[in-house]
Design a protein around this motif. Sequence first.
Motif, PDB file in Angstrom:
ATOM      1  N   GLY A  52     -35.225  15.624  80.032  1.00  0.00           N
ATOM      2  CA  GLY A  52     -35.437  17.034  80.317  1.00  0.00           C
ATOM      3  C   GLY A  52     -36.890  17.406  80.465  1.00  0.00           C
ATOM      4  O   GLY A  52     -37.230  18.440  81.012  1.00  0.00           O
ATOM      5  N   TYR A 111     -39.828  19.016  75.966  1.00  0.00           N
ATOM      6  CA  TYR A 111     -39.916  20.305  76.634  1.00  0.00           C
ATOM      7  C   TYR A 111     -38.636  20.590  77.404  1.00  0.00           C
ATOM      8  O   TYR A 111     -38.115  19.727  78.112  1.00  0.00           O
ATOM      9  N   ASP A 112     -38.140  21.794  77.246  1.00  0.00           N
ATOM     10  CA  ASP A 112     -36.955  22.248  77.978  1.00  0.00           C
ATOM     11  C   ASP A 112     -37.444  22.903  79.264  1.00  0.00           C
ATOM     12  O   ASP A 112     -37.934  24.039  79.247  1.00  0.00           O
ATOM     13  N   ARG A 119     -38.951  22.167  72.807  1.00  0.00           N
ATOM     14  CA  ARG A 119     -37.664  22.073  72.121  1.00  0.00           C
ATOM     15  C   ARG A 119     -37.770  21.074  70.976  1.00  0.00           C
ATOM     16  O   ARG A 119     -38.745  20.330  70.866  1.00  0.00           O
TER      17      ARG A 119
END
Length: 155
Positions: A52, A111-112, A119
């Motif tokens: 992601g 990281y989203d 995240r």
Amino acid sequence: MSRHFYSCPLRWSDMDAFGHVNNAVFISYLEEARIDFMFRLAPGDGSPSFSGGSVVARHEIDYKRPLVHRHEPVTIESWVTKINAASLTIAYEIKDEGQVYVRASTVVVPYDLAAGRPRRITEEERMYLLKYLDDDATGTNKSAEDAEDKDALAA
């Protein structure tokens, strides 16, 4: 503790005017090794882990010796020194045949991308990272590192 090994080829364009690999190029070498390490879990088995996105929050690099271009690749060893709820620290050594050229570490934040924010590390990611967690969680053997530094300065 296991270490991840990445064989990194050197390119002629990596050299600078002084005839050795430019200091900024080492960041690219570390990135190649880090991506190879982190994405070992994700794509092959269908897991979404680390795929992601992630961002680099910090780099620390100690340049130990000049590295000149040659046809043989260098080895980059990577391992984990710290796992927090929403970040991890990866340590590295760039070396070959007993010579250490660089010791470094990177703080990585998962990281989203869709949400546009950091995240937490998932349980699956944590279990994967634990296989590479340094036994003493300091990242290096300080006495061996200090002795090597003294030897390098004396030469």
